[in-house]
Motif scaffolding. Structure first.
Motif, PDB file in Angstrom:
ATOM      1  N   ARG A 163      23.811  27.225  -4.239  1.00  0.00           N
ATOM      2  CA  ARG A 163      22.680  28.376  -3.963  1.00  0.00           C
ATOM      3  C   ARG A 163      23.547  29.470  -3.928  1.00  0.00           C
ATOM      4  O   ARG A 163      23.195  30.434  -4.168  1.00  0.00           O
ATOM      5  N   ARG A 164      24.768  29.577  -3.190  1.00  0.00           N
ATOM      6  CA  ARG A 164      25.382  30.913  -3.009  1.00  0.00           C
ATOM      7  C   ARG A 164      25.647  31.453  -4.275  1.00  0.00           C
ATOM      8  O   ARG A 164      25.789  32.848  -4.303  1.00  0.00           O
ATOM      9  N   ASP A 167      22.678  33.376  -5.030  1.00  0.00           N
ATOM     10  CA  ASP A 167      21.648  34.030  -3.919  1.00  0.00           C
ATOM     11  C   ASP A 167      21.998  35.531  -3.913  1.00  0.00           C
ATOM     12  O   ASP A 167      22.908  35.888  -4.063  1.00  0.00           O
ATOM     13  N   THR A 169      20.630  37.425  -1.556  1.00  0.00           N
ATOM     14  CA  THR A 169      20.800  37.792  -0.212  1.00  0.00           C
ATOM     15  C   THR A 169      21.718  38.786   0.130  1.00  0.00           C
ATOM     16  O   THR A 169      23.008  38.537   0.064  1.00  0.00           O
ATOM     17  N   PRO A 170      21.520  40.077   0.674  1.00  0.00           N
ATOM     18  CA  PRO A 170      22.743  40.894   0.802  1.00  0.00           C
ATOM     19  C   PRO A 170      23.462  40.390   1.896  1.00  0.00           C
ATOM     20  O   PRO A 170      22.885  39.594   2.994  1.00  0.00           O
ATOM     21  N   PRO A 171      24.819  40.623   1.992  1.00  0.00           N
ATOM     22  CA  PRO A 171      25.679  39.932   3.109  1.00  0.00           C
ATOM     23  C   PRO A 171      25.169  40.433   4.417  1.00  0.00           C
ATOM     24  O   PRO A 171      25.145  39.658   5.408  1.00  0.00           O
ATOM     25  N   VAL A 172      24.969  41.602   4.594  1.00  0.00           N
ATOM     26  CA  VAL A 172      24.362  42.180   5.629  1.00  0.00           C
ATOM     27  C   VAL A 172      22.953  43.044   5.652  1.00  0.00           C
ATOM     28  O   VAL A 172      23.028  43.880   4.684  1.00  0.00           O
ATOM     29  N   ALA A 173      21.908  42.521   6.151  1.00  0.00           N
ATOM     30  CA  ALA A 173      20.494  43.285   5.980  1.00  0.00           C
ATOM     31  C   ALA A 173      20.360  43.823   7.262  1.00  0.00           C
ATOM     32  O   ALA A 173      20.094  43.220   8.361  1.00  0.00           O
ATOM     33  N   ARG A 174      20.051  45.285   7.105  1.00  0.00           N
ATOM     34  CA  ARG A 174      19.416  46.147   8.383  1.00  0.00           C
ATOM     35  C   ARG A 174      18.230  45.416   8.788  1.00  0.00           C
ATOM     36  O   ARG A 174      17.321  45.173   8.080  1.00  0.00           O
ATOM     37  N   GLY A 175      18.028  45.436  10.171  1.00  0.00           N
ATOM     38  CA  GLY A 175      16.781  45.067  10.532  1.00  0.00           C
ATOM     39  C   GLY A 175      15.693  46.145  10.180  1.00  0.00           C
ATOM     40  O   GLY A 175      15.968  47.196   9.707  1.00  0.00           O
ATOM     41  N   ALA A 176      14.439  45.571  10.485  1.00  0.00           N
ATOM     42  CA  ALA A 176      13.188  46.508  10.413  1.00  0.00           C
ATOM     43  C   ALA A 176      13.385  47.910  10.553  1.00  0.00           C
ATOM     44  O   ALA A 176      13.252  48.939   9.709  1.00  0.00           O
ATOM     45  N   THR A 177      13.410  48.022  11.771  1.00  0.00           N
ATOM     46  CA  THR A 177      13.263  49.668  12.229  1.00  0.00           C
ATOM     47  C   THR A 177      14.774  50.275  11.802  1.00  0.00           C
ATOM     48  O   THR A 177      14.584  51.634  11.911  1.00  0.00           O
ATOM     49  N   ARG A 178      15.914  49.781  11.577  1.00  0.00           N
ATOM     50  CA  ARG A 178      16.949  50.337  11.113  1.00  0.00           C
ATOM     51  C   ARG A 178      16.699  51.015   9.667  1.00  0.00           C
ATOM     52  O   ARG A 178      17.712  51.759   9.385  1.00  0.00           O
TER      53      ARG A 178
ATOM     54  N   LEU B  91      12.901  42.782  14.338  1.00  0.00           N
ATOM     55  CA  LEU B  91      13.747  43.541  15.198  1.00  0.00           C
ATOM     56  C   LEU B  91      14.681  44.375  14.347  1.00  0.00           C
ATOM     57  O   LEU B  91      14.944  44.257  13.133  1.00  0.00           O
ATOM     58  N   ALA B  92      15.201  45.359  15.231  1.00  0.00           N
ATOM     59  CA  ALA B  92      16.111  45.991  14.527  1.00  0.00           C
ATOM     60  C   ALA B  92      17.583  45.848  14.189  1.00  0.00           C
ATOM     61  O   ALA B  92      18.341  46.045  13.444  1.00  0.00           O
ATOM     62  N   THR B  93      17.851  44.244  14.761  1.00  0.00           N
ATOM     63  CA  THR B  93      19.128  43.695  14.648  1.00  0.00           C
ATOM     64  C   THR B  93      19.256  43.360  13.234  1.00  0.00           C
ATOM     65  O   THR B  93      18.664  42.951  12.527  1.00  0.00           O
ATOM     66  N   PRO B  94      20.500  43.744  12.740  1.00  0.00           N
ATOM     67  CA  PRO B  94      21.044  43.319  11.265  1.00  0.00           C
ATOM     68  C   PRO B  94      21.113  41.890  11.194  1.00  0.00           C
ATOM     69  O   PRO B  94      21.576  41.062  12.210  1.00  0.00           O
ATOM     70  N   VAL B  95      20.773  41.249  10.288  1.00  0.00           N
ATOM     71  CA  VAL B  95      20.729  40.066   9.531  1.00  0.00           C
ATOM     72  C   VAL B  95      21.924  39.624   8.534  1.00  0.00           C
ATOM     73  O   VAL B  95      22.163  40.268   7.656  1.00  0.00           O
ATOM     74  N   THR B  97      24.461  37.045   6.287  1.00  0.00           N
ATOM     75  CA  THR B  97      24.774  35.767   5.763  1.00  0.00           C
ATOM     76  C   THR B  97      25.968  34.896   6.833  1.00  0.00           C
ATOM     77  O   THR B  97      26.715  35.795   7.359  1.00  0.00           O
ATOM     78  N   ALA B 100      29.426  36.575   5.641  1.00  0.00           N
ATOM     79  CA  ALA B 100      29.589  37.727   6.280  1.00  0.00           C
ATOM     80  C   ALA B 100      29.777  37.890   7.609  1.00  0.00           C
ATOM     81  O   ALA B 100      30.531  38.736   8.256  1.00  0.00           O
TER      82      ALA B 100
END
Lengths: 249, 249
Positions: A163-164, A167, A169-178, B91-95, B97, B100
């Motif tokens: 799957r990787r 995939d 998915t970005p390695p790091v996704a900033r949260g909503a309000t970021r 949340l503002a918290t980054p997500v 993988t 990462a």
């Protein structure tokens, strides 16, 4: 006739023993979107209600699984076979990490190849008679002091690497309000607000250190990577502290 | 006093329910060389014989595990905390993988940071009260149709990514006998040997196609990437076939 090759490798469980482990393997495959299971002579026959009980939401993988009397029969239509093995074998066969194996599988399949991955029975692992059928081995780089992956875990890690590959998915996704970071002028106004109120409160003391204290505080606000929502919260915190102080006067 | 930071992240199991799952998590950690487990208020108390029964060879991880009344207490000495979660939180918290996240953990730790990874209880996962303590989230990119990783699987994949960071296993390792590949002159002599015997046997027929048939066969030998041992086997095969034919004359 041109036959469309399958879009994913087949996972072949050779002589699996406990139904629960077949069910767990089905879950592990479907967790990462794989659906093509083949079974070679499961010890307790097939279908197996205990496999279905454990598979729960992944029961469709078991329903679609094909049953084969021998490993040779299960691999008959495949052009490239990986065998998973805990031990390095004294064979000429190359040994891939799970990541490199799934990348190679995808390359072969994009050229019309049909790829299978063999998984051995729970205790003993694959026999040499099956391993010599393989074009390559997969060995998970485990702790040599404790190399005890079970069947479903081995399936899980291999499926995860499949799957990787695709995939997005970005390695790091900033949260909503970021997604609405504060601008420089907003940070500047926040720094001004705090500096002014703290100056009134006698925070910048002694006077000869006030300049460097103010610089330190401004630098702190800049370093925090605040969002616009964060800035509003800090303004609100300060206003309320000042209001409360003024009420106590 | 300079305190040496730990060489690996701590894995913190928050309110784990079944002892078996704590044992399975210990095995998953130790499979990839991780040893620092912390337990926050396990449902069935601690120590738990069922955890030890399932951990078997990884019992030393449980023996060294520390017990804490609250998540806050378990994280008290940590400078950066990841929380594993199946769902994207608002949340503002980054997500991150898993890959990462472990890379970031290693960077933080090489600068003296102390990193923890929180894992929630089996059914419900982490509560928001614990998630807001985290500096960042880890989300495994599972099949959205079937996102059902259990506790030990989540621990396994995170530990696997930790080990992959420092693992020196080559992506593809050639097998033992592949370490002595045949030289061009050895391949040439093998091709000569087959060509001569096949010529005697009338293989290159009709005559006007003999040239291209010989070229095709020579090209085949070159493409096979034979080892020196393989070359010896093919010489032996041919000699024996010729000997047997001559005996039958």
């Amino acid at each position: 006739m041109q036959i469309t090759p399958p879009a994913e490798p087949a996972f072949v469980l050779v002589n699996p023993q406990m139904g629960e482990n077949i069910g767990a393997a089905a879950r592990a495959m479907f967790n990462f979107g794989l659906t093509r299971m083949r079974l070679v002579a499961p010890r307790d026959g097939w279908p197996n209600p205990r496999a279905n009980a454990l598979a729960s939401g992944a029961g469709r993988i078991l329903d679609a699984a094909t049953l084969h009397a021998t490993t040779a029969e299960a691999l008959a239509d495949c052009t490239f076979t990986f065998a998973t093995t805990a031990r390095r074998r004294d064979l000429a066969t190359p040994v891939f990490t799970p990541e490199a194996a799934m990348r190679h599988a995808a390359e072969l399949m994009s050229n019309g190849g049909r790829v299978a991955v063999l998984f051995g029975p729970e205790r003993a692992g694959l026999e040499n008679a099956d391993i010599v059928r393989a074009n390559a081995l997969i060995s998970v780089p485990v702790n040599p002091e404790f190399p005890s992956l079970n069947l479903a875990q081995c399936v899980l890690l291999t499926a995860y690497e499949w799957r990787r590959l695709s995939d997005a998915t970005p390695p790091v996704a900033r949260g909503a309000t970021r997604e609405a970071p504060a601008t420089a002028v907003e940070i500047e106004k926040l720094a001004d607000h705090y500096e002014a109120r703290l100056d009134e409160a006698g925070f910048f003391f002694p006077a000869h250190k006030a300049g460097s204290m103010k610089l330190t505080l401004r630098n702190l606000w800049s370093q925090l990577s605040l969002s616009q929502a964060d800035v509003r919260i800090f303004h609100g915190v300060l206003r309320q502290l000042v209001r409360h102080r003024d009420q106590l006067k």
